[in-house]
Design an enzyme around this catalytic site. Structure first.
Site, PDB file in Angstrom:
ATOM      1  NE  ARG A  32      -3.788  -2.241   1.468  1.00 49.47           N
ATOM      2  CZ  ARG A  32      -1.661  -3.128   1.403  1.00 49.47           C
ATOM      3  NH1 ARG A  32      -1.752  -3.392   0.690  1.00 49.47           N
ATOM      4  NH2 ARG A  32      -0.939  -1.502   1.927  1.00 49.47           N
TER       5      ARG A  32
ATOM      6  CD  GLU B 107      -3.995  -9.609   3.797  1.00 50.02           C
ATOM      7  OE1 GLU B 107      -3.394  -9.428   4.180  1.00 50.02           O
ATOM      8  OE2 GLU B 107      -4.310  -9.066   2.486  1.00 50.02           O
TER       9      GLU B 107
ATOM     10  CG  HIS C 214      -0.062  -8.877   2.833  1.00 49.22           C
ATOM     11  ND1 HIS C 214      -1.485  -8.132   3.388  1.00 49.22           N
ATOM     12  CD2 HIS C 214       0.579  -7.859   1.714  1.00 49.22           C
ATOM     13  CE1 HIS C 214      -1.135  -6.391   2.462  1.00 49.22           C
ATOM     14  NE2 HIS C 214       0.200  -6.544   1.236  1.00 49.22           N
TER      15      HIS C 214
HETATM   16  C1  DGY Z   1       3.070  -2.002   1.565  1.00 49.89           C
HETATM   17  O1  DGY Z   1       3.182  -1.443   2.177  1.00 49.89           O
HETATM   18  O2  DGY Z   1       1.519  -1.149   1.646  1.00 49.89           O
HETATM   19  C2  DGY Z   1       2.194  -3.680   1.352  1.00 49.89           C
HETATM   20  O3  DGY Z   1       0.864  -3.954   1.204  1.00 49.89           O
HETATM   21  C3  DGY Z   1       2.983  -4.070   2.553  1.00 49.89           C
HETATM   22  O4  DGY Z   1       4.166  -5.402   1.677  1.00 49.89           O
END
Ligand code: DGY
Length: 324
Positions: free
Chosen positions: A243, A272, A290
């Site tokens: 993240r 983001e 992402h």
């Molecule tokens: C998630 O599933 O948490 C991812 O970041 C999406 O790709």
């Protein structure tokens, strides 16, 4: 005919899963794929039985605590659920599910791509060719850093970290070191001949590549900042597929400019979809939007996992991926 449960899907999903939802539930899709506003989500809470958001929809306390709500389950499309106010869901007795396992390999693949991409100057090289700047092979042209045989330091040793350890150790002969206070599986450690270290600082100071695999929590927000970066080798690289807010992006930009580390490979960002304006100017970064789970196979599997979770819930069974 029995009444079908009403489902609100907040973004466009893979066709196969949307079709499955449409045939099973009274489903409202988002054909325009436009992010829904807070007001629309509040309204959704009042008129649907299930809300199916994605990791980019902030499901706040205000939305969850809406009065006269009908929603009983939030089936998040994504393994990370930091977009949802979990305490509020608990207080409001709303079930929350996520989509683990199905995206493990593809996300680890993207971590490998970032590691190789930044170390071998993939972006720079690609632009060089596209901009017709390449004048031919020469011994000192665009030299990067060798990945094979180096030390990979993992912060967090969950599923995605283990998949990256597997690919790196068996595919690239890398030495694996990690920090994860919650991880206690000797079999896995043995399999990768890994070394469990007692602090993040030890990982930071020993790794050639530091890859982040912890969730975004109060404890991990801003974990990577100027001070922690200063513990890394000057020759090291930072990789983030977890993240964005685990990294203080301002500090990272400064550190990269000052060459405190060699580079960074990032798939996730603090705010983001906006990316720090100075980050995109830097050469020693490899940046993706992402894409961790973005394969047809994985996105379909994630959608199916949400489907299974809410179907189980409405059949009075325990959803397999219940978070609260
Ligand atoms: C998630 O599933 O948490 C991812 O970041 C999406 O790709």
């Amino acid at each position: 005919m029995t009444e079908k449960f009403k489902i609100l899907v907040t973004r466009k999903w893979p066709k196969k899963v949307e079709e499955k939802l449409l045939t099973t539930f009274d489903t409202t899709l988002n054909v325009e794929d436009r992010p829904l506003s807070e007001a629309e989500l509040v309204e959704g809470m009042k008129s649907y039985d299930a809300l199916l958001p994605t990791v980019t929809d902030p499901i706040t306390d205000k939305i969850i605590s809406t009065s006269n709500k009908k929603v009983k389950i939030i089936g998040n499309f994504g393994v990370g659920f930091n977009n949802i106010d979990i305490d509020s869901a608990k207080r409001n007795s709303i079930v929350v599910t996520n989509t683990p396992e199905v995206l493990t390999d593809c996300t680890a693949d993207i971590a490998m791509l970032l590691m190789l991409g930044v170390a071998r100057r993939g972006s720079e090289g690609e632009f060089h060719v596209r901009k017709k700047e390449w004048t031919g092979w020469r011994p000192t042209h665009m030299m990067g850093t060798k990945v094979t045989g180096k030390t990979l330091g993992l912060i967090g040793m969950g599923r995605i970290a283990q998949a990256m350890a597997h690919k790196s150790h068996f595919g690239f002969n890398m030495k694996i070191i990690f920090f994860d206070p919650y991880f206690d599986n000797d079999e896995v450690v043995k399999k990768f001949q890994a070394t469990k270290l007692n602090s993040i600082d030890e990982v930071l100071s020993q790794a050639d590549f530091v890859s982040l695999h912890c969730p975004s929590t109060k404890e991990t927000k801003g974990l990577i900042n100027k001070e922690t970066i200063s513990k890394m080798k000057k020759s090291a690289y930072l990789i983030n597929t977890a993240r964005g807010d685990i990294v203080n992006e301002n500090d990272l930009v400064e550190a990269l400019k000052e060459e405190m580390i060699m580079g960074a490979g990032l798939d996730v960002y603090e705010k983001e979809p906006s990316v720090h304006k100075n980050l995109v100017q830097l050469k020693n970064v490899f940046l993706l939007p992402h894409l961790g789970s973005a394969t047809i196979e994985t996105r379909e599997a994630m959608g199916m996992r949400v489907f299974e979770n809410i179907q189980a819930f409405f059949n009075n069974k325990e959803p397999i991926d219940r978070v609260v």
